[in-house]
Design a protein around this motif. Structure first.
Motif, short mmCIF file in Angstrom:
data_model
loop_
_atom_site.label_atom_id
_atom_site.label_comp_id
_atom_site.label_asym_id
_atom_site.label_seq_id
_atom_site.Cartn_x
_atom_site.Cartn_y
_atom_site.Cartn_z
N ALA A 397 0.82 -1.21 0.00
CA ALA A 397 0.00 0.00 0.00
C ALA A 397 0.85 1.25 0.00
CB ALA A 397 -0.90 -0.02 1.24
N GLU A 398 2.03 1.13 -0.59
CA GLU A 398 2.96 2.27 -0.58
C GLU A 398 2.33 3.52 -1.18
OE1 GLU A 398 5.15 -0.59 0.92
OE2 GLU A 398 4.06 -0.83 -0.93
N ASN A 399 1.55 3.31 -2.22
CA ASN A 399 0.99 4.48 -2.90
C ASN A 399 -0.51 4.57 -2.67
OD1 ASN A 399 3.50 5.16 -4.07
ND2 ASN A 399 3.23 3.46 -5.49
N TYR A 400 -0.94 4.02 -1.56
CA TYR A 400 -2.38 3.98 -1.32
C TYR A 400 -2.94 5.38 -1.14
CZ TYR A 400 -6.91 2.90 0.56
OH TYR A 400 -8.26 2.83 0.74
N LYS A 401 -4.00 5.63 -1.85
CA LYS A 401 -4.75 6.88 -1.66
C LYS A 401 -6.21 6.50 -1.75
CE LYS A 401 -1.68 10.37 -3.69
NZ LYS A 401 -0.51 9.50 -3.63
N ARG A 427 -11.15 -1.38 2.45
CA ARG A 427 -9.91 -0.64 2.16
C ARG A 427 -8.78 -1.61 1.78
NH1 ARG A 427 -9.44 4.49 4.75
NH2 ARG A 427 -11.43 5.54 4.43
N ASN A 428 -8.71 -2.72 2.47
CA ASN A 428 -7.65 -3.68 2.18
C ASN A 428 -7.73 -4.22 0.76
OD1 ASN A 428 -6.25 -3.58 4.58
ND2 ASN A 428 -7.43 -5.22 5.54
N ARG A 431 -5.79 -2.17 -1.67
CA ARG A 431 -4.34 -2.04 -1.54
C ARG A 431 -3.64 -2.43 -2.82
NH1 ARG A 431 -1.55 -3.34 3.81
NH2 ARG A 431 -3.22 -3.23 5.32
#
Lengths: 796, 223
Positions: A397-401, A427-428, A431
C-alpha cells in the motif's frame, strides 16, 4: 542464482506446493478438454475425403449436360479432387421383405467421393455388377457371397414400373457407421443407363455430378461463373455443399467444421476455463514474487544487481514451470486415457478414440508457458520499480490513496466494530487492485460456469425425447420420408395387432393439411396447421393430462403464435369442407400446452388434435403415419415380421424407443460428467486463487497484523476482517456472474431449445455457496495462526 | 499498590542445547505515573520484557501482576481486552495501517472496544501532538516523525494506564527523535500515564524518571 532459487523453493514448501499444484491443475484441465474436443472433431476423419474437403453436387441434369460439366471440371479449370458421374435414380427393394435399396450408378471413384470402404471383393466394373452394403445379409433371407447372382426389382423413378434385373455381386461395402434406413448399393453408370432406357424413363433430370474439392481452395463463385458460360443457365440446380446420401459424411463434416453442439460446447468451455486458469497461474507467480519482495530488497541492499535478481526470480519460476507443466501434461494424458474416453463414448454413443495430435500438446505447452512468462515479466517489472529500501518495507500500500470524493468520506464512518471490520476489509481490497481483480475474475468465471451449467441441466427432462411414448410402448413405427405418399392404414394396424408378441398398437397420425386435407373456415387459413389424429386407445392412456376426450366430438387446437385470433373459431365451426362439400360441425377448444413428443419434429403455425372418430367423420377413412407398438418381441424380430406383411411398403422404419431412451440418458450422463469435471476444476482454481491471496496477505501484513493484535484486536476480529475481504470479493463476483448467468439462460439457451429458461433460485444459492467458500478458504489459514506469537516487527 | 509487578520472570526460547534465556528471573515493580526507561544493549532481553509486560508473549516462569491481577495468556479475549484498554503501544516502526487515514488509525483501539471516540479529547490530542492538520492524510503521505506522533496519539486514544514504547525514536533522526520523545514524555505527564520505554541509547534513557539496566536477560541495576 539457481542455488538461491532452490533454497527459497525448499524453504517455502507450502507456497511452492500451492504454485506447482495450481499449474498442474491448470495444465491438466486445458489439455484434457482440448484433447476431448479434438477427439470428437476427428472422430469421423477417416470418412472425410482427405480431411478437409467439401463435396458439392449438382443434380437433376440430362446426360449431355452432365458430360459437358464433367469435361469442364475434369479439365482442371477448377481445383477439383474427384469427380463422380452419377445416375442416381435407381431404387429397389429386397424381395423378401421390401427393405429399400438405393443403387448408385456411377462412373468414377465412388469410394473417394462417398467414403465407401470395401469390406470384401471389388467395386463394379462390368455391366450388371453390383456392390452392396454387407448388412444385406442381416435382412435378406439368403446369405449372399461374392459372385452370387441377385435379382432385384428396379425402378428409375417414382413414375416408372419396376423391372426385374439380375446382378452379380462383385463386392460388399462396409456398413456405414451412422447407419441408414435403407441399404446402399453401387453399379456401373452404363448399367443404370441401360435399365433407364429399358424402362423408357426420360432421364433428362436423372443425372448428377458429385465433386470433392479442397475446402480452402474452393471458390464457388468462380465455379458457377465457369459453368454458366456453358450456356445452360444457372448451373446450380440442386446444389449442395454436403452429401445427403451418406449420413456419416454429413455428420463428419458437421463435426469437422465445428457445427456440432458438443464440439462448440467443448470449445467454449476450454476457452472459459483457460481464462480462469491463466489468472490462477498469473496470480500464483505474482504472489510468489510479492511475498519475497522484502527479502529481495534486503539482497539488493547488500549489493545484488538487478540482473542477478532477475535471474533469481526466473530460476525459481523455471522450476515451477517445468515441474508444473511436465507433471500436468502427463497427468492430463493419464486422466484422458482412464476417464475421458469413456465419458466421450457415453456422449457420442459410439467408440471415440483419443486424438493424439501434436498440435494439442504443443498448444497447451505454449499457452501455459506464455502465461508463466508474461506473469513473471510483469512481476519482475514491478520489482524493478522499487528501490531497495522500498522493497524492504513493502506493504502493497505504498501508494495507497483513498478514492473518496470528499474529506468527510475519508473519516471513518463506522464507530461500531462490525462496521469498522467491513470498512477496513473494503480498504484492504484496494491495496493491490490487480491482485483483487485477479481473484475477482477467477471467482466470477467459476460462479458463472456453475450457474449456467446447473441451470442448463435442471431444464433438461431426461426422458423427454421418448417420454410419453416410452410409458406407452416400446417401439415406434413411422414413415421415413414425409414427402412420400405413405400411410399406415387400419388394416395394417390390425395385422400388427394380430402378431404374436404384440400387446397393443396405438396410432398417432400427423399430416399437414396442405398435403391431404383442407379445412375451409371462413376467415381462417388452416393450411399451415398440422392435423394430428389420435386413436381412442392412445387418448385413454394420456387423457388425465390431455383434454381430448375419446367419447366427445371435440377438436383441440394449439397455436404457436399468440397473435392468431382464436376468438373467430371459438364458436362451433359451422361449415367445414373436405373437398367434397360435406358439412361437419364440431367443437373447438384452444389449449396452451401439448403432451411432449407429440410435436417432436413437426413445424407449422400450430396443431389441430382430433380423435379418430371425429377424423373419420370429417375426413372420411383415415390413415396414420406414426404408430406406437407395445410388444414383447425384440427389435429385429418385430421389424422383419412387419416388413413381410402384405401390402407393406418400403418406406417405414421401426425405432426402439427404450434403446433410444437409454442412449439419451447415457448421453446426458456423459455430458453431466463433463459438466461436473468443469465445475470441480473451476471451483478448485478459484479456491486456490483465494487461498494464495490469503496466504500472501498474511505474509505481507505480518507486522501490521501483529500491531493490531498488540493494540487489542482479538484473533477473531482479525480473522473476521480477512474473511470479510474475501466475502466481499466473492459476493461482488458472484452477483455479477448472476447477472450474466440469467442473461445467458434467458437469451442464448432458448435458442438451443425453447424449453430452456432461467431458474432463478439457482443464482442466490450459488452466490451463497461462493461466499461461504470464500469465507472458509480464508478462515482456516487464519485460524492456524491464532496460536502463533504476536510479532510487531518483521521477522524474515 | 504498584501498577505493575514482575516477579521472577523468565523466558526461554528453544530447547536443550539451543535453549536461550531471553529473561532470567527478572523482578520489577513500577508505580503509577512513573516514566521508566529499560536500557540495555541488543539481545539483552529488553524487548522480551516489554512483550511479556504487554501480554504479547507468555512467560516460561514467573508472574506478572497488573493492578494486583495476574496476567495469563491462556485467555486470548481477556488479554486482548488488557492490551486494548490498559496498554498503549508505540513501536519503533510506527506500524500504522496504511489504508486508514491518520484519524482512523488513532481511533482504531476505541472502535475495537466498541467505544465512540470523544471528539474533544481526540482533537486535543491531535493538537498537542501537532497532527491536527494531517487528520485526513494517509501514512504514506507523512514523514517519519509525523507517523510516530500518530502512533503516540493512537497509544493515548483509549486512555491506557500504561504506555509501552519500543525504541520509539529508533527510526528517526536525532532532532525528530528528541521532539517525539519530548511529546511522549509531555503526553504521559499531561494525561498521567505510566510510560515504560525501552532503548539502547543512554541519552534518551536519561529523560526517564528511573533507568532499569538489563543485560543478558537480567536486571543489573536501577537508578
Amino acid at each position: 542464482m539457481r542455488r538461491f532459487a532452490f533454497r527459497y523453493i525448499l524453504k517455502q514448501k507450502k507456497t511452492t506446493f500451492s504454485i506447482i499444484v495450481g499449474i498442474i491443475l491448470t495444465v491438466i484441465m486445458m489439455f484434457s478438454l482440448m484433447q476431448m474436443g479434438d477427439s470428437i472433431a476427428v472422430r469421423y476423419e477417416s470418412l472425410l475425403v482427405k480431411g478437409q474437403q467439401f463435396d458439392f453436387s449438382m443434380r437433376h441434369m440430362s446426360a449431355q449436360k452432365q458430360a459437358d460439366y464433367a469435361r469442364l471440371l475434369e479439365n482442371g479449370e477448377a481445383d477439383i479432387e474427384d469427380v463422380l458421374i452419377l445416375n442416381e435414380s435407381l431404387s429397389s427393394t429386397l424381395p423378401e421383405n421390401g427393405m429399400d435399396i438405393s443403387i448408385i450408378g456411377s462412373e468414377g471413384d465412388v469410394s473417394a467421393v462417398f467414403g465407401f470402404e470395401l469390406a470384401e471383393g471389388a467395386f463394379p466394373s462390368q455391366p450388371y455388377e453390383i456392390c452392396v452394403e454387407e448388412r444385406i445379409n442381416t435382412y435378406a433371407e439368403t446369405t449372399y457371397k461374392i459372385g452370387d447372382r441377385i435379382s432385384l426389382p428396379i425402378r428409375c423413378s417414382s413414375e416408372s414400373e419396376y423391372t426385374e434385373e439380375t446382378f452379380v455381386i462383385s463386392g460388399f461395402i462396409k456398413d456405414l457407421p451412422t447407419g441408414s434406413t435403407y441399404l446402399i448399393g453401387n453399379t456401373t453408370l452404363g448399367t443404370a443407363e441401360e435399365i433407364s432406357n429399358k424402362q423408357g424413363y426420360d432421364n433428362d433430370d436423372a443425372r448428377a455430378i458429385f465433386v470433392t474439392v479442397e475446402k480452402n481452395e474452393f471458390d464457388s463463385e468462380r465455379i458457377y461463373d465457369i459453368m454458366s458460360n456453358l450456356g445452360y443457365g444457372n448451373p446450380l440446380g440442386d446444389l449442395s455443399l454436403k452429401f445427403e446420401i451418406n449420413d456419416a459424411k454429413v455428420q463428419a463434416y458437421d463435426e469437422a467444421i465445428g457445427d456440432s453442439f458438443m464440439d462448440k460446447g467443448l470449445k467454449v468451455l476450454t476457452i472459459a476455463l483457460s481464462v480462469a486458469a491463466v489468472f490462477l497461474i498469473y496470480n500464483s507467480i505474482n504472489l510468489s514474487v510479492a511475498e519475497k519482495i522484502r527479502q529481495y530488497g534486503t539482497l539488493r541492499c547488500l549489493g545484488m544487481k538487478r540482473s542477478q535478481l532477475q535471474r533469481l526470480v526466473l530460476s525459481e519460476v523455471l522450476i515451477y514451470a517445468v515441474l508444473g507443466i511436465g507433471i500436468g501434461q502427463a497427468a492430463g494424458i493419464l486422466l484422458n486415457m482412464v476417464v475421458a474416453q469413456s465419458i466421450m463414448s457415453m456422449v457420442i454413443g459410439s467408440e471415440v478414440l483419443l486424438a493424439q495430435r501434436p498440435v494439442t500438446y504443443i498448444s497447451v505447452l505454449l499457452l501455459a508457458t506464455a502465461v508463466i512468462g508474461v506473469s513473471t515479466y510483469l512481476s519482475i517489472r514491478k520489482l524493478q520499480k522499487l528501490t531497495p529500501l522500498q522493497a524492504m518495507k513493502y506493504t502493497e500500500a505504498e501508494n495507497y490513496k483513498s478514492r473518496s470524493f470528499s474529506r468527510e468520506n475519508r473519516e471513518v464512518k463506522a464507530s461500531k466494530r462490525n462496521q469498522f471490520i467491513l470498512h477496513l476489509a473494503g480498504r484492504n481490497l484496494s491495496r493491490n487492485r490487480s491482485k483483487t481483480a485477479v481473484t475477482f475474475i477467477s471467482i466470477f468465471i467459476s460462479a458463472l460456469l456453475c450457474m449456467v451449467i446447473l441451470n442448463f441441466f435442471l431444464c433438461i427432462d431426461p426422458g423427454e425425447n421418448v417420454g410419453m411414448n416410452q410409458k406407452i410402448a416400446k417401439f415406434q413405427l413411422y414413415r421415413t420420408n414425409e414427402l412420400q405418399d405413405v400411410y399406415i392404414g387400419e388394416a395394417l394396424l390390425e395385422d400388427i395387432r394380430g402378431l404374436e408378441g404384440v400387446n397393443n398398437v396405438y396410432g398417432i397420425g400427423s399430416n399437414s393439411f396442405s398435403y391431404s386435407h383442407t379445412l375451409n373456415i371462413e376467415g381462417f387459413y388452416f393450411s399451415d396447421y398440422l392435423l394430428v389424429v389420435l386413436d381412442d386407445a392412445l387418448i385413454q392412456k394420456i387423457s388425465p393430462t390431455f383434454l381430448l376426450n375419446p367419447e366427445e366430438e371435440i377438436a383441440l387446437i394449439y397455436m404457436y403464435d399468440d397473435g392468431d385470433d382464436f376468438s373467430d373459431l371459438s364458436d362451433a365451426i359451422a361449415r367445414v369442407s373436405d373437398g367434397e362439400n360435406k358439412d361437419v360441425e364440431f367443437n373447438l377448444k384452444r389449449i396452451e400446452e401439448v403432451p411432449y413428443h407429440l410435436l417432436s419434429g413437426y413445424s407449422g403455425e400450430g396443431v389441430l388434435f382430433v380423435n379418430d372418430k371425429l377424423a373419420d367423420r370429417v375426413f372420411g377413412e383415415y390413415e396414420y403415419i406414426d404408430v406406437l407398438i407395445d410388444s414383447d418381441l425384440d427389435y429385429e424380430d418385430l421389424f422383419s415380421q412387419i416388413l413381410k406383411m402384405n401390402g407393406m411398403t418400403d418406406q417405414l422404419q421401426l425405432a426402439d424407443i427404450e434403446a433410444g431412451s437409454e442412449d439419451a440418458i447415457k448421453e446426458l450422463t456423459g455430458i453431466l460428467l463433463i459438466a461436473v469435471f468443469v465445475i470441480v476444476f473451476t471451483a478448485t482454481l478459484a479456491v486456490l486463487n483465494i487461498s494464495n491471496t490469503v496466504r500472501s496477505n498474511i505474509q505481507l501484513r505480518q507486522s501490521e497484523n501483529g500491531m493490531l493484535r498488540a493494540i487489542g484486536m482479538t484473533n477473531k476480529t482479525l480473522t473476521a476482517i480477512i474473511c470479510t475481504e474475501n466475502a466481499l470479493v466473492g459476493f461482488m463476483a458472484s452477483v455479477l456472474a448472476s447477472f450474466f448467468g440469467i442473461l445467458i439462460s434467458a437469451v442464448i439457451f432458448p435458442q438451443i431449445d425453447s424449453k430452456f429458461h432461467p431458474i432463478i433460485p439457482i443464482f442466490p444459492l450459488v452466490i451463497a455457496v461462493v461466499m461461504l467458500t470464500c469465507i472458509m478458504t480464508a478462515y482456516f489459514p487464519m485460524r492456524a495462526h491464532w496460536n502463533t506469537t504476536i510479532r510487531t516487527h518483521i521477522d524474515e | 499498590m504498584k501498577i505493575l509487578e514482575v516477579r521472577n520472570a523468565s523466558k526461554i526460547y528453544g530447547e536443550g542445547e539451543n535453549a536461550v534465556a531471553a529473561l532470567n528471573e527478572v523482578t520489577l515493580k513500577i508505580d503509577a505515573g512513573e516514566f521508566i526507561a529499560i536500557l540495555g544493549p541488543s539481545g539483552s532481553g529488553k524487548s522480551t520484557l516489554l512483550n511479556v509486560i504487554g501480554g504479547l508473549d507468555a512467560l516460561t516462569q514467573g508472574e506478572i501482576f497488573f493492578q494486583g491481577d495476574k496476567l495469563s495468556l491462556d485467555n486470548d479475549n481477556r488479554m486482548s481486552e488488557y492490551r486494548r484498554d490498559k496498554i498503549g503501544f508505540v513501536f519503533q516502526s510506527f506500524n500504522l495501517i496504511p489504508v486508514l487515514s491518520v484519524y482512523e488509525n488513532i481511533v482504531m483501539p476505541l472502535i475495537l472496544s466498541d467505544q465512540k471516540p470523544d471528539a474533544n479529547y481526540m482533537s486535543e490530542l491531535m493538537i498537542h501532538l501537532g497532527i491536527e492538520s494531517k487528520k485526513n492524510a494517509f501514512p504514506n503521505q507523512l514523514s517519519g516523525g509525523q507517523q510516530q506522533r500518530v502512533a503516540i496519539a493512537r497509544a493515548l486514544a483509549n486512555k491506557p494506564e500504561i504506555i509501552l514504547a519500543d525504541e520509539p525514536t529508533g527510526n528517526l533522526d536525532t532532532r525528530t527523535g528528541e521532539e517525539v520523545l519530548e511529546l511522549l514524555t509531555s503526553s504521559g505527564k499531561r494525561y498521567s500515564r505510566t510510560i515504560i520505554m525501552i532503548t539502547h541509547n543512554e541519552s534518551i534513557a536519561q529523560k526517564a524518571d528511573r533507568i532499569v539496566r538489563i543485560e543478558n536477560g537480567g536486571i543489573v541495576s536501577e537508578s
